[in-house]
Structures are given as structure tokens and as C-alpha cells.
Design a protein around this motif. Structure first.
Motif, PDB file in Angstrom:
ATOM      1  N   VAL A   3       0.861  -1.183   0.000  1.00 28.49           N
ATOM      2  CA  VAL A   3       0.000   0.000   0.000  1.00 28.49           C
ATOM      3  C   VAL A   3       0.896   1.230   0.000  1.00 28.49           C
ATOM      4  CG1 VAL A   3      -1.817   1.259   1.197  1.00 28.49           C
ATOM      5  CG2 VAL A   3      -1.809  -1.251   1.213  1.00 28.49           C
ATOM      6  N   HIS A   4       0.725   2.099  -0.983  1.00 26.12           N
ATOM      7  CA  HIS A   4       1.619   3.229  -1.188  1.00 26.12           C
ATOM      8  C   HIS A   4       0.861   4.549  -1.242  1.00 26.12           C
ATOM      9  CE1 HIS A   4       5.133   0.715  -2.509  1.00 26.12           C
ATOM     10  NE2 HIS A   4       4.148  -0.126  -2.794  1.00 26.12           N
ATOM     11  N   ASP A  63       8.674   7.930  -1.308  1.00 25.77           N
ATOM     12  CA  ASP A  63       7.432   7.355  -1.823  1.00 25.77           C
ATOM     13  C   ASP A  63       7.591   6.925  -3.272  1.00 25.77           C
ATOM     14  OD1 ASP A  63       6.168   7.920   0.602  1.00 25.77           O
ATOM     15  OD2 ASP A  63       5.286   9.801  -0.139  1.00 25.77           O
ATOM     16  N   ALA A  64       8.171   7.810  -4.083  1.00 23.29           N
ATOM     17  CA  ALA A  64       8.322   7.532  -5.513  1.00 23.29           C
ATOM     18  C   ALA A  64       9.272   6.362  -5.749  1.00 23.29           C
ATOM     19  CB  ALA A  64       8.824   8.775  -6.241  1.00 23.29           C
ATOM     20  N   VAL A  70      -2.264   2.270  -4.648  1.00 23.98           N
ATOM     21  CA  VAL A  70      -1.757   3.640  -4.498  1.00 23.98           C
ATOM     22  C   VAL A  70      -2.908   4.507  -4.013  1.00 23.98           C
ATOM     23  CG1 VAL A  70      -0.594   5.575  -5.595  1.00 23.98           C
ATOM     24  CG2 VAL A  70      -0.140   3.240  -6.388  1.00 23.98           C
ATOM     25  N   ILE A  71      -2.732   5.100  -2.846  1.00 24.92           N
ATOM     26  CA  ILE A  71      -3.766   5.953  -2.264  1.00 24.92           C
ATOM     27  C   ILE A  71      -3.552   7.370  -2.769  1.00 24.92           C
ATOM     28  CG2 ILE A  71      -4.903   6.664  -0.144  1.00 24.92           C
ATOM     29  CD1 ILE A  71      -4.821   3.586  -0.736  1.00 24.92           C
ATOM     30  N   ALA A  72      -4.495   7.864  -3.558  1.00 32.70           N
ATOM     31  CA  ALA A  72      -4.388   9.199  -4.158  1.00 32.70           C
ATOM     32  C   ALA A  72      -5.664   9.970  -3.845  1.00 32.70           C
ATOM     33  CB  ALA A  72      -4.154   9.087  -5.663  1.00 32.70           C
ATOM     34  N   THR A  73      -5.923  10.151  -2.556  1.00 32.45           N
ATOM     35  CA  THR A  73      -7.179  10.761  -2.108  1.00 32.45           C
ATOM     36  C   THR A  73      -6.978  12.168  -1.553  1.00 32.45           C
ATOM     37  OG1 THR A  73      -6.903   9.622   0.019  1.00 32.45           O
ATOM     38  CG2 THR A  73      -8.287   8.549  -1.635  1.00 32.45           C
ATOM     39  N   GLY A  74      -5.921  12.816  -1.969  1.00 35.18           N
ATOM     40  CA  GLY A  74      -5.731  14.204  -1.569  1.00 35.18           C
ATOM     41  C   GLY A  74      -4.585  14.410  -0.604  1.00 35.18           C
TER      42      GLY A  74
END
Length: 457
Positions: free
Chosen positions: A132-133, A140-141, A245-249
Motif C-alpha cells: 500500500v503506497h 514514496d516515488a 496507491v492511495i491518491a485521495t488528496g
């Protein structure tokens, strides 16, 4: 503070908390403005300041190594660097910053440029599983790039905003199957509304993305070793997945300001147009300034709003404004009011925005067409042009920017040769907003905000 008047403002001790783009460029601007005093930069990351936009683009795809994204130094700033040592507390009255290692630094003037961090997935729902990233920092990258290089059978991206779209685009460029979930009815809808968002949905699907709209992730599940194996979605499906990939803000880095009396919370730190920090009482603090992604400030073109922009251009410009005002007398200060602008590349398309489309109540396509995947959409609020978005047509936006700054009426009468015969605005269709209603992020004036209340740890 030593000295008096303008000369005194260019001596003494300045501490900059935040050693990324805004912090570095502000420090350089301070020297350009003639500041000759003691300058200290504090950063929670151990690296020299680096450029973040390439992380979700060139670094993930492997076109660029993270060692090559260090920001160039414009000049020698003669500063003390305290990297890898986050600030943990601010004493505004005593003019002191406390660090995680227990040191306390005194200052005459302070610049806060602590930025934001990626919002993480809850631990109770699988956020601690291996695989989980998030994507915000250089580490991170690097970790995500390594996970993608291992050749997962499927990647799950949670959130179809700009970061989510760029990650999904990188996955498809690498030939990796990817599922994207989005709680609203279209990608990018929170920033650009449903009209542009529905056009973006076509880009996703043409690229082979499994796009799940109006869908949330209920849980991420792992095996006995703590490795991510499955995602459970709100539509009742459960899919095998090895990387998420968590991209929720983003969340503003303001926890260290708890108990300081400043008007700060997870949305950011409120400041005046001249970048002075605002206390919970609504009064500006004369010796504390703010710049970059952490700042929330009033813009003259968008009354009734407090803007917080996670934009590269804004961080750079606001750093310069803060440095100028920090070294000048109150009567010489200037407000930070450049027109916001940002860009994104995903699925082979270049998207650029000017103004603040997210405050609009109506939108109209003024050039090109949605079907051609090459268009310009203009955004209006109560009959005034407030923003514009161009897809694969970036050069035309200079004219729109000038109209926005001139407070031109909406819809704009352009007479463009590639425009429609008639302009028919429609509802901007932002999630969670009734047709024609106010922006869901419309905020109260600074004087109504309360200071952070969490106790100092």
C-alpha cells in the motif's frame, strides 16, 4: 530585532520552516532583497530540496532517476541547514521554534513553508499492509517505482484526481493492468467538474484502465505475512491486487502549530494577502509569514474564498512575495495575487488550467470539442469568468488569463474560429453541490477561524 526601519528588517535572525521549493526559493529571495542576517532552514526530510512534479510522471515511468530532481540553487544563500529534523512546536510570543531533537531556535522573523503530505489509508482498513503506497516524497516515488518494476499483475489506484490519473497513466505506459476507483461520477470532477471529468473518463478507458466510478474501497486485505492481496469495493466486488496507491488528496503539515494560537488546521495555515500569518482572533502576526502549499489566503479575484493551492507556480511566486514583505516596511508590502495556474500530463494528453475552475457554477466549451479530445472549457461564477481549462491547447490560455484578471463576463465572447456557433453554458457539475449552488469549499472569513487546539506533545 537589531536596527530600525528598513535596515533593521534586513538584519537579525530569520528561520524558514520547510526546506522544499517554497522554503528554498524564499531563502534565495531574502538574500536578493538584501537580507544580510542569520538564516536557518529547517526540513523534515533528509534530502536537499527537490522538484516534486516529476515524481508522478518521469520518475515512476523510469524516464528519470530521483537523483536528478534536485532543485538547482539560484545563488549561495549562506544559510544553516537543519535537514531531517522536523519542527514540533512554535512559541509565537517567545519567538521560538522547537525541533524534534529538543533544540529550540530563536528568531526575529519566521517563514512557514511546511507544505502538505499525502492522505494515508486507515490502518484499520489495511493501510499498514505491504504493497500500500502513497506518492508525495522522494522515498514514496522510489518505493512505488520498485513495486511497479517488480511487475505486479494489477495495481489499484484509489482516487482519480491529478495524482491518481498520473499514476494510472504511468502504469499503462509500463504495460501494467490498473483499476482506478473514484467516489464521484467522473475523474477530476472535484477540481474541474463533471463536463471535463467525463471527457477525462474517455481517456482512461481508451488507455485500457478499469475505471470504477461512484465506487469506494471498503477495505484492503492481506495474507498472513501482511502483504496486500485483495481489495473489497463498495459495489460488492473483491479483486486480487498486489499494489495499491492511495491518491485521495493532501493534508497540510500544521500539527506542529497546535497550541501556537495561529489559525491552522488540516486545511492549512491562514494568512493575509501579504503572507502574514493570522491568529485565531483574526489578527495578523507581524513577524510570522507563510508561503507555499500550506498557505490559505484571500485572493482579490475570488472574494469569500480562502485559497490553498498545491501548485508549483504558486509556491514559487508566494515565496518571493513573502520574502519581499518580510524585508520591507508595512507601507511597502504587496499582496500575493498572481492568477493560479497548473498543468498535468496523463494518458498522452496535456491539460493546463488558469484561474480557479473549482469555484464555478457554470461551464461552457469555447474552442474545439469534447469529441475531438482537444478543447478549451471556460468556467463562470455568477456571470463572471473565473477559470479556464485547455486540453492539448495550452497556448491559447494566455488570452483567457487576461480576461479572468479583467473580470470579464461569462460566457466570454471570443469569436474563436474553432469555437461553436453558439455558447450554451451548463451546470459545472461539481460533486456534492446542488445545481447553481455555492462551492462546497467556500470558507468563512479569517476572523471566524479558530486556532489549532490540540495540545503540544
Amino acid at each position: 530585532m537589531t536596527g530600525a526601519g528598513a535596515a533593521g528588517l534586513r538584519t537579525g535572525r530569520v528561520v524558514v520552516v520547510g526546506a522544499s521549493l517554497a522554503g528554498l526559493r524564499a531563502a534565495e529571495a531574502l538574500r536578493d532583497e538584501g537580507f544580510t542576517g542569520e538564516l536557518t532552514l529547517i526540513g523534515d526530510e533528509p534530502h536537499e530540496p527537490y522538484d516534486r512534479p516529476p515524481l508522478s510522471k518521469a520518475v515512476l515511468s523510469g524516464r528519470l532517476d530521483s537523483d536528478h530532481i534536485v532543485l538547482p540553487r539560484v545563488r549561495d544563500i549562506g544559510a544553516s541547514w537543519l535537514l531531517g529534523t522536523p519542527a514540533t512546536w512554535l512559541d509565537v510570543t517567545g519567538r521560538r521554534v522547537e525541533l524534534a531533537d529538543g533544540r529550540r531556535l530563536e528568531y526575529d522573523r519566521l517563514l512557514i513553508a511546511t507544505g502538505t503530505r499525502a492522505r494515508r489509508w486507515p490502518l484499520r482498513a489495511g493501510g499498514g499492509l505491504e504493497g500500500v503506497h502513497v506518492l508525495r516524497t522522494r522515498e514514496d516515488a522510489e518505493q512505488l517505482r520498485g513495486a511497479l518494476a517488480a511487475g505486479p499483475r494489477r495495481v489499484l489506484v484509489v482516487g482519480a484526481g491529478f495524482t491518481g490519473g498520473e499514476v494510472a497513466s504511468a502504469c499503462r505506459e509500463l504495460g501494467i493492468a490498473v483499476t482506478v476507483t473514484q467516489r464521484s461520477a467522473a475523474p477530476l470532477a472535484g477540481a474541474l467538474g463533471g463536463v471535463t471529468g467525463r471527457a477525462a473518463a474517455d481517456w482512461y478507458r481508451e488507455a485500457g484502465v478499469d475505471l470504477r466510478l461512484n465506487t469506494t474501497v471498503q477495505a484492503l486485505e492481506g495474507d498472513a505475512s501482511g502483504r496486500l492481496r485483495r481489495a473489497v469495493l463498495s459495489d460488492g466486488t473483491a479483486m486480487p491486487v498486489e499494489v495499491a496507491v492511495i491518491a485521495t488528496g493532501a493534508v497540510a503539515n500544521t500539527e506542529w502549530l497546535a497550541g501556537s494560537g495561529l489559525a491552522a488546521d488540516h486545511r492549512g495555515l491562514v494568512c493575509e494577502g501579504d503572507c502574514r500569518a493570522v491568529a485565531g482572533s483574526g489578527r495578523p502576526v507581524e513577524d510570522v509569514f507563510v508561503a507555499g502549499d500550506v498557505a490559505r489566503w484571500p485572493h482579490p479575484l475570488y472574494p469569500g474564498q480562502l485559497l490553498r493551492l498545491d501548485h508549483w507556480d504558486n509556491a514559487l511566486a508566494q515565496a518571493r512575495t513573502a520574502a519581499y514583505n518580510l524585508t520591507h516596511e508595512p507601507g511597502e508590502r504587496r499582496d500575493h495575487q498572481p492568477l493560479p495556474a497548473f498543468w498535468s500530463q496523463q494518458f498522452g494528453r496535456y491539460l493546463k488550467s488558469v484561474g480557479v475552475p473549482a469555484v464555478a457554477d457554470q461551464v461552457v466549451v469555447t474552442q474545439g470539442s469534447l469529441d475531438q479530445r482537444r478543447f478549451v472549457a471556460a468556467y463562470g461564477l455568477k456571470g463572471r469568468l473565473v477559470g479556464a481549462v485547455a486540453v492539448d491547447s495550452p497556448r491559447v490560455l494566455d488570452g483567457y488569463a487576461a480576461l479572468i484578471e479583467a473580470r470579464a463576463p461569462f460566457p466570454p465572447q471570443l469569436g474563436a474560429t474553432d469555437g461553436p456557433d453558439r455558447l450554451d453554458p451548463v451546470d459545472a457539475d461539481f460533486p456534492g453541490r446542488a445545481a447553481g449552488g455555492p462551492p462546497e469549499h467556500e470558507l468563512r472569513a479569517p476572523s471566524a477561524l479558530a486556532p489549532a487546539q490540540t495540545a503540544h506533545r
